[in-house]
Design an enzyme around this catalytic site. Structure first.
Site, PDB file in Angstrom:
ATOM      1  N   ASP A   1       5.401  -7.934  -3.833  1.00  0.00           N
ATOM      2  CA  ASP A   1       6.704  -8.583  -3.802  1.00  0.00           C
ATOM      3  C   ASP A   1       6.742  -9.662  -2.714  1.00  0.00           C
ATOM      4  OD1 ASP A   1       9.489  -8.414  -4.808  1.00  0.00           O
ATOM      5  OD2 ASP A   1       9.969  -7.872  -2.737  1.00  0.00           O
TER       6      ASP A   1
ATOM      7  N   GLU B   1     -12.970  -1.659  -2.925  1.00  0.00           N
ATOM      8  CA  GLU B   1     -13.521  -0.295  -2.946  1.00  0.00           C
ATOM      9  C   GLU B   1     -13.066   0.467  -4.181  1.00  0.00           C
ATOM     10  OE1 GLU B   1     -12.636   1.909   0.674  1.00  0.00           O
ATOM     11  OE2 GLU B   1     -12.699   0.016   1.786  1.00  0.00           O
TER      12      GLU B   1
HETATM   13  C1  GLC Z   1      11.530 -10.127  -5.509  1.00  0.00           C
HETATM   14  C2  GLC Z   1      12.041  -9.216  -6.582  1.00  0.00           C
HETATM   15  C3  GLC Z   1      13.533  -9.244  -6.562  1.00  0.00           C
HETATM   16  C4  GLC Z   1      14.004  -8.770  -5.201  1.00  0.00           C
HETATM   17  C5  GLC Z   1      13.364  -9.573  -4.090  1.00  0.00           C
HETATM   18  C6  GLC Z   1      13.536  -8.927  -2.771  1.00  0.00           C
HETATM   19  O1  GLC Z   1      11.852 -11.457  -5.744  1.00  0.00           O
HETATM   20  O2  GLC Z   1      11.489  -9.581  -7.814  1.00  0.00           O
HETATM   21  O3  GLC Z   1      14.093  -8.458  -7.577  1.00  0.00           O
HETATM   22  O4  GLC Z   1      15.392  -8.874  -5.101  1.00  0.00           O
HETATM   23  O5  GLC Z   1      11.977  -9.717  -4.276  1.00  0.00           O
HETATM   24  O6  GLC Z   1      12.714  -7.817  -2.624  1.00  0.00           O
END
Ligand code: GLC
Length: 527
Positions: A202, A259
């Site tokens: 993310d 790994e």
């Molecule tokens: C990313 C996710 C989104 C979230 C953001 C913060 O963009 O896809 O849904 O709100 O990160 O974690």
């Protein structure tokens, strides 16, 4: 040039937004039991890799992207055994599983932040980013967050501000602190040891921040009343995201991933700083794949589609991930024109994505031709929509999947956490499986035809220009083309059609409006 081949080189991915995929215990929220029970749908569809969105303990301020514990499961979704069973079942069906890792920030309820907030002397203080107020008492610098507004919240007790690129309840971790780096090595190994095949990372562009927390150059007007992306685009993001040190984190993770033969797929969300994105993926020693988000921000025109492909392919030499849908944007059927027009276009566009260099992803429900749901203002649950309007936030793309034409659509026996918002029997998997002309079958055939074309995996990308309203390119001797106009267009190419998204006979070289094809070019054809 020789290439080391990896299991994801020719794979098709699929995003599972777990809250809305399938509910196995009747509480209205999708969970691992429900998901596991529906995995055969994905194997039947031809999916190679599933990505599961966050399922960790969380107060759900940002629907799970606010993680309170990286190595546990929120009881809503099940427990570790349920994760293990899901991964085992996916593997039995020949699919890989990658899970969402959220390293940029935690929830304010994570014990690290609870400790950090307890005072400047706590050993966990430095897990997060704190700064003294500006001389006027305001935020330490001019950074604005992805959800709009300042990225700083004042901690009254200590008189310091802490940083958050998203909600105030999602404090950003301090990736310059080696203790944070070490802690995440353990998180990665925890899941890899359990058998997951990698991670979707993310906000992968943002981990490390400028050491001196310098303000970003401002290039346009910005105030809190503006749309969040307009606020974001009022600055050159020189100091908050895409810092070179972030690559070092991924190099480290790359060695761990090696790994386990695991995949690191980044949510590399930036459309402007391509040289910096390139550093995150192209070397092959950091992230393996980074998503390109242009397809979620383009118009339906041949020019716009071509530049959506051309821009990253020209600048990023390897490791692109492609998607037209996600849990964060309106569904492409809605964006491309709604109804069957939008559906035809989304499928034709999918044909193109299947041919691009890199990894194509579908988002759950895309194979059914789903539109964004129609929600009422009072349905709004997402913290970011405009003016309290559910339709303008992310809820409309996050509604539950319609599986069967019965009450609860086979998603739940209870009350779904978000309404279905206008789904009909024709939208369901069960009804579409009975009909070989359905969107579901058209997507399945497309994926099956692509699966046989392994020769494209490492082939160069070359534009073909049969007509200015057609977007077409070749990989090896395989042609991918879509008619972006509202008129039929005759393709003047020597080519055998292998797949077509529309209804014309297979041997016809006339592309209907909004039709996409895959074809095999005759040996003599020059691009
Ligand atoms: C990313 C996710 C989104 C979230 C953001 C913060 O963009 O896809 O849904 O709100 O990160 O974690």
């Amino acid at each position: 040039m020789t290439h080391m081949s990896r299991w994801w080189d020719h794979a098709v991915g699929y995003e599972i937004y777990i809250r809305s995929f399938c509910d196995g215990d009747g509480d209205g929220v999708g969970d691992f039991r429900g998901l596991t029970s529906r995995l055969d749908h994905l194997a039947w569809l031809g999916i190679d890799v599933v990505w599961i969105t966050p399922f960790y303990p969380s107060p759900m301020d940002d629907w799970g992207y606010d993680v309170a514990d990286y190595t546990a499961v929120h009881p809503l979704f099940g427990d570790l055994d349920a994760v293990d069973s899901c991964v085992a079942r996916a593997h039995e069906l020949g699919m890989k599983v990658i899970i969402d890792l959220v390293p940029n920030h935690t929830s304010e309820q994570h014990e690290w932040f609870v400790r950090a907030k307890s005072g400047p002397d706590d050993p966990f203080r430095d897990h997060y980013i704190w700064a003294a107020p500006a001389p006027d008492g305001g935020p330490p610098n001019n950074w604005v967050g992805y959800f709009g507004g300042t990225t700083w919240t004042l901690d009254e007790a200590s008189g310091q501000y802490y940083l958050h690129l998203f909600l105030p309840s999602q404090p950003d971790l301090n990736w310059r602190n080696p203790a944070v780096v070490d802690a995440f090595d353990d998180v990665l190994r925890f899941w890899l040891d359990r058998g997951v095949d990698g991670f979707r990372i993310d906000v992968a562009q943002a981990l490390v921040k400028d050491e001196q927390l310098r303000s970003n150059p401002q290039i346009g007007p910005c105030d809190d009343s503006m749309f969040r992306w307009d606020q974001w685009n009022a600055f050159e993001h020189e100091h908050d995201i895409l810092q070179p040190e972030t690559v070092e984190i991924y190099r480290r993770w790359n060695r761990i991933a090696a790994e386990y033969d695991a995949l690191l797929l980044g949510e590399t969300y930036d459309l402007h700083r391509l040289d910096k994105l390139d550093r995150l993926v192209s070397g092959g020693d950091a992230l393996h794949v980074g998503f390109w988000f242009g397809a979620m921000h383009m118009d339906w025109s041949a020019t716009s589609i071509k530049s959506t492909f051309e821009t990253p392919i020209r600048s990023i030499s390897a490791g692109l991930g492609w998607a037209q849908n996600s849990h964060d944007e309106h569904r492409s059927v809605t964006r491309f024109g709604r109804g069957d027009l939008g559906r035809r276009r989304a499928l034709a566009f999918c044909v193109l994505l299947m041919g691009l260099p890199g990894m194509p992803f579908l988002y759950q429900g895309e194979e059914l031709g789903l539109e964004s749901s129609e929600l009422r203002p009072e349905d709004k649950l997402d913290p970011i929509g405009e003016d309290g309007d559910a339709a303008s936030g992310r809820d409309a793309t996050r509604t539950p999947i319609p599986w069967e034409p019965i009450d609860g659509f086979g998603f739940t026996t209870g009350t779904p956490w978000l309404p279905f918002g206008g789904r009909s029997a024709a939208d369901t998997v069960e009804v579409q499986r009975e009909d070989p002309t359905s969107w579901l079958h058209r997507h399945r055939r497309l994926i099956a035809v692509r699966a046989e074309l392994e020769e494209i995996a490492h082939a160069p990308f070359e534009w073909v220009e049969p007509d200015r309203s057609v977007v077409a390119f070749r990989r090896h001797d395989v042609l991918f083309a879509a008619n972006i106009s509202d008129q039929p267009i005759d393709l003047d190419l020597d080519c055998t059609v292998l797949y077509r998204s529309g209804d014309a006979p297979m041997d016809s070289l006339t592309l209907d409006p909004d039709e996409g094809i895959i074809g095999r070019l005759a040996p003599s054809t020059d691009a």
